[in-house]
Design an enzyme around this catalytic site. Sequence first.
Site, PDB file in Angstrom:
ATOM      1  N   TYR A  27      15.281  30.923   7.700  1.00 28.97           N
ATOM      2  CA  TYR A  27      14.189  31.601   7.868  1.00 28.97           C
ATOM      3  C   TYR A  27      14.348  31.740   9.657  1.00 28.97           C
ATOM      4  O   TYR A  27      14.525  31.027  10.129  1.00 28.97           O
ATOM      5  CB  TYR A  27      12.965  30.845   7.780  1.00 28.97           C
ATOM      6  CG  TYR A  27      12.778  31.250   6.232  1.00 28.97           C
ATOM      7  CD1 TYR A  27      12.366  32.197   5.496  1.00 28.97           C
ATOM      8  CD2 TYR A  27      12.567  29.878   5.528  1.00 28.97           C
ATOM      9  CE1 TYR A  27      12.058  32.455   4.233  1.00 28.97           C
ATOM     10  CE2 TYR A  27      12.228  30.098   4.073  1.00 28.97           C
ATOM     11  CZ  TYR A  27      11.966  31.164   3.619  1.00 28.97           C
ATOM     12  OH  TYR A  27      11.762  31.259   2.096  1.00 28.97           O
TER      13      TYR A  27
ATOM     14  N   LYS B 253       0.889  -1.056   0.025  1.00 33.60           N
ATOM     15  CA  LYS B 253      -0.084   0.051   0.186  1.00 33.60           C
ATOM     16  C   LYS B 253       0.749   1.301   0.003  1.00 33.60           C
ATOM     17  O   LYS B 253       2.101   1.170   0.146  1.00 33.60           O
ATOM     18  CB  LYS B 253      -0.984   0.024   1.289  1.00 33.60           C
ATOM     19  CG  LYS B 253      -0.209  -0.175   2.518  1.00 33.60           C
ATOM     20  CD  LYS B 253      -1.151   0.084   3.800  1.00 33.60           C
ATOM     21  CE  LYS B 253      -0.360   0.026   5.104  1.00 33.60           C
ATOM     22  NZ  LYS B 253      -1.117  -0.156   6.172  1.00 33.60           N
TER      23      LYS B 253
END
Length: 343
Positions: A242, A33
């Site tokens: 940042y 999956k």
Amino acid sequence: MASAVLSIDMTALIDNWRNLSAMAKSDAGAVVKADAYGLGLKPVASALARAGARTFFVAMAEEGAALRQILGKGPQINVFSGHMEGDTALIRDANLTPMLNSIDQMLRHVETLPGHAFGIQLDTGMNRLGMEDAEWAALRDVALGQNLTLVMSHLACADAPDHAMNARQLQSFVEMTDGIDAPRSLAATGGTLLGSDYHFDMIRPGIGLYGGLPYVDARPVVSLHIPVIQIRDVSVGETVGYSNTWVARGPSRIATIAAGYADGIIRGMGPSAHLHTGSSAVPVVGRISMDMIGVDVTGLAEEPETLELIGPHQSVDTVAGFADTIGYEILTSLGARYKRVYV
């Protein structure tokens, strides 16, 4: 080349499947999956099929239909989410086997696809998917009289071998399935490692195939090398990234590498994370941004062209630890921009 290289060792993956299968001495399916845990459904499932896997598990019918296109008519493809409303055509046309989770799903399946194969998922205490005792008791005789191919449940605490929940769920599963002729399955990777009492007729390894815990003896499957875009000198007191979260306390050499949270490198791991060049560990500095990460390479004898995030020096679970998460999340978050190389 600006894209990072994600290398996937297919020989290691197949060895992991074979070793888990030998450990159980029962049939071994393969859970593929989520795009084979982020590593690529087509190459992974194809390799497993060539190695002898004949039963596969996916999360939803759409994944199953895609897998059928890859594998062709032979293998059995089981769908954990069962027979959802709107799935009937996919289940029929792709010959999928839904693991039915409720009375409603059972009614939907037998009414829309009479005679079509199905499995049953039982809830033995996880309270996620599956029929509880009363539901199963009401449907058991009906289900056993039809095209029932598997009865399964799922362990909640298999990664903790000493957890009392494992024995409770095992006892519940035995009691709920005692006397049935249909094949039974309780163990994924962790359950396989708990021992033969948990193996029944089929194991369903997932994370262990891809080199992750709790299978500590798994062969590593994934490595990730990220190119360095630029290296710059940073003076004392200057900042990187940042919000000025990192300030140079001494003269530094900072590499900017070409990956970020858009590539599945979790932003929150920054303060704890490091990468490797050879045996040398180099720390992430500043905030992880969308496409770039700052790394302190001060003191290295040579300027690196790439840095290793996952590989021989730190596993996918080590990287997961930087973000206080698990290897499953790291693998399934691996971004589409990586150049995937199958070796």
